[in-house]
Design an enzyme around this catalytic site. Structure first.
Site, PDB file in Angstrom:
ATOM      1  N   ARG A  77       0.843  -1.209   0.000  1.00  0.00           N
ATOM      2  CA  ARG A  77       0.000   0.000   0.000  1.00  0.00           C
ATOM      3  C   ARG A  77       0.868   1.245   0.000  1.00  0.00           C
ATOM      4  NH1 ARG A  77      -2.090   2.834   4.948  1.00  0.00           N
ATOM      5  NH2 ARG A  77      -3.739   4.272   4.286  1.00  0.00           N
ATOM      6  N   ARG A 118      -8.762  19.386   8.015  1.00  0.00           N
ATOM      7  CA  ARG A 118      -7.640  19.470   8.952  1.00  0.00           C
ATOM      8  C   ARG A 118      -7.637  20.818   9.679  1.00  0.00           C
ATOM      9  NH1 ARG A 118      -3.923  15.563   9.090  1.00  0.00           N
ATOM     10  NH2 ARG A 118      -3.973  13.992   7.434  1.00  0.00           N
ATOM     11  N   LYS A 268     -13.083   2.598   0.408  1.00  0.00           N
ATOM     12  CA  LYS A 268     -12.905   2.710   1.849  1.00  0.00           C
ATOM     13  C   LYS A 268     -14.174   3.336   2.444  1.00  0.00           C
ATOM     14  CE  LYS A 268      -8.840   4.267   3.117  1.00  0.00           C
ATOM     15  NZ  LYS A 268      -7.655   5.188   3.123  1.00  0.00           N
ATOM     16  N   THR A 326      -6.864  -0.813  10.027  1.00  0.00           N
ATOM     17  CA  THR A 326      -6.659   0.214  11.054  1.00  0.00           C
ATOM     18  C   THR A 326      -6.460  -0.361  12.452  1.00  0.00           C
ATOM     19  OG1 THR A 326      -8.203   1.592   9.777  1.00  0.00           O
ATOM     20  CG2 THR A 326      -7.335   2.507  11.810  1.00  0.00           C
TER      21      THR A 326
END
Length: 480
Positions: A77, A118, A268, A326
């Site tokens: 990945r 963010r 995802k 995760t």
């Protein structure tokens, strides 16, 4: 009246939950001998995706990448939330050299950055700010603003219109919790109460649980990464971050263009909107990733395991490979051994039906990347040993019939081949496949024995070896 019960047995046969006496508790095939026996790593069917980073870039010298491949890495990945094209290309060259040296068809996955929200930068060159519980923090959508512990920038322009008083905002993976007090749309600001003491750095991720975020799933950066890096470097998979609807997948296929439709898309699922549209996403995608990090910010953490089980089950029925990701062995970023809870998490994902498990920081920047892959591989093997593949085959077939009403022609042939292999206790199944579709259908029915895919296409070999449960691949010049 004397009631006769069957004598207990230590039979090594796979467990059966339905006997002549009715349903039984699972685990009847787990014995002391099985617990104390050495782990046979050659029997592993579940695939392992490893995120590449500074901890595993060497081919020469320590041969870190070769070690990862030898211990179980089947998909590499590349996380485009970090690094530039040149650094990723240098890493890719090292990976392909390592894969060639080990004789493995290692697949390459480009993971897009996606639409992130963010926090901003700090004033006076500060590296961190300290926030105190009970105080007020103003969030401004002026991202040029240099912040402090009283006012902080947020990259999401629609923030004041998207949240309401009383709603929570999570920052830095949930280490900072804010409660919205008021919103000033004209000023582009939200006043928030700080719910816990925290020290955070610049540009930390922010989550808005339950909010439908007004941002494109595929950003300009994502399109550039796919066109300028992914396509020229012949990646095998695109992992699309924050997919929320089926149209997101169609957009990625447009970006790939007609000559690159063989590149498979793994969606995802990271927020509530993605969960709500999961059925339409599953129909359009090639595979699914249960991205539990951001998902655990968007829905209550105690609900994440339910979402995981639902998504895996539906993907199994659809015959689409599913990745569980995760924090699987998070403590191994610094520790040489995982916690028992982490091993149980990996095992339960396998028992849920996942095709792949994924390592992130453990291999990208951790101190024990090889050990993380090795322990994950061993845990997968032990979890698989507790599965009754005859019953699992029946469950997959029955669930498919219940969902779709019938099997397609090629799917029926794959189902029959798996059932025959189980009935005659075949050692392996060999599949000739030009596109990988037949191999995927065989893998769907969980034969519980190795599946060798013979193909003429390098991308198909890498995709089958990379994510299809129990599948190895052989590249041939011709299938004739």
């Amino acid at each position: 009246v004397t009631t006769k019960f069957p004598k207990p047995t230590n039979s090594s046969k796979m467990e059966s939950q339905n006997t002549g006496y009715g349903p039984e508790l699972r685990g009847s095939n787990i014995t002391l001998e099985k617990i104390t026996a050495p782990t046979d790593l050659t029997k592993r069917a579940t695939k392992i995706i490893c995120t590449l980073g500074p901890a595993c870039w060497d081919v020469k010298g320590f041969n870190q990448l070769e070690e990862l491949i030898e211990n179980g890495l089947s998909v590499a990945r590349f996380n485009f939330s970090h690094g530039d094209h040149a650094a990723h290309k240098a890493c890719l060259d090292r990976l392909r050299e390592a894969a060639t040296n080990k004789g493995k068809h290692v697949a390459v996955l480009l993971d897009t950055k996606g639409p992130e929200i963010r926090s901003g930068f700090f004033a006076d060159g500060a590296k961190k700010i300290n926030l105190v519980k009970g105080e007020t923090l103003v969030l401004t959508t002026d991202y040029a603003f240099k912040g402090d512990n009283k006012k902080l920038a947020c990259s999401y322009p629609a923030l004041p219109k998207s949240v309401v008083p009383g709603q929570q905002i999570l920052c830095a993976d949930g280490s900072l919790v804010l409660t919205v007090l008021s919103c000033d749309v004209a000023a582009g600001e939200c006043s928030c109460r700080i719910e816990n003491n925290a020290s955070i750095g610049e540009r930390k991720n922010m989550n808005l649980p339950g909010v439908v975020v007004d941002l494109p799933t595929l950003t300009a950066k994502d399109i550039e990464d796919i066109k300028e890096w992914g396509i020229p470097n012949k990646v095998d998979f695109i992992a699309a971050s924050f997919v929320r609807k089926a149209s997101d997948i169609h957009k990625i296929r447009e970006v790939l263009g007609p000559d690159n439709q063989h590149v498979q898309i793994i969606c995802k699922i990271e927020n509530q909107e993605g969960l709500e549209n999961y059925d339409e996403i599953l129909e359009a995608t090639d595979g699914v990733m249960v991205a539990r990090g951001d998902l655990g910010m968007e829905i209550p953490p105690e609900k994440v395991f339910l979402a995981q089980k639902m998504m895996i089950r539906k993907a199994n029925i659809a015959g689409k490979p599913v990745v569980t990701a995760t924090q699987m062995l998070e403590s191994m970023i610094t520790n040489p051994r995982p916690t028992r809870a982490e091993c149980s998490d990996v095992a339960n994902a396998v028992l849920d039906g996942t095709d792949c498990v994924m390592l992130s920081g453990e291999t990208a920047g951790g101190e024990h990347p090889t050990a993380a892959v090795s322990i994950m591989a061993a845990t997968c093997v032990e979890a698989e040993s507790a599965v009754n593949f005859d019953s699992l085959y029946q469950a997959v077939r029955n669930s498919t019939l219940s969902r779709y009403g019938s099997l397609g022609t090629s799917e029926s042939i794959a189902s029959s081949a798996v059932k025959t292999a189980i009935d005659v206790n075949a050692k392996a199944i060999i599949v000739c496949s030009e596109s990988g579709a037949t191999a995927a259908q065989v893998a769907k029915f969980r034969p519980g024995r190795p599946v060798t895919v013979l193909t003429t296409a390098g991308s198909v070999a890498r995709q089958c070896y990379g994510v299809l449960k129990g599948c190895d691949a052989r590249l041939l010049p011709s299938l004739e």
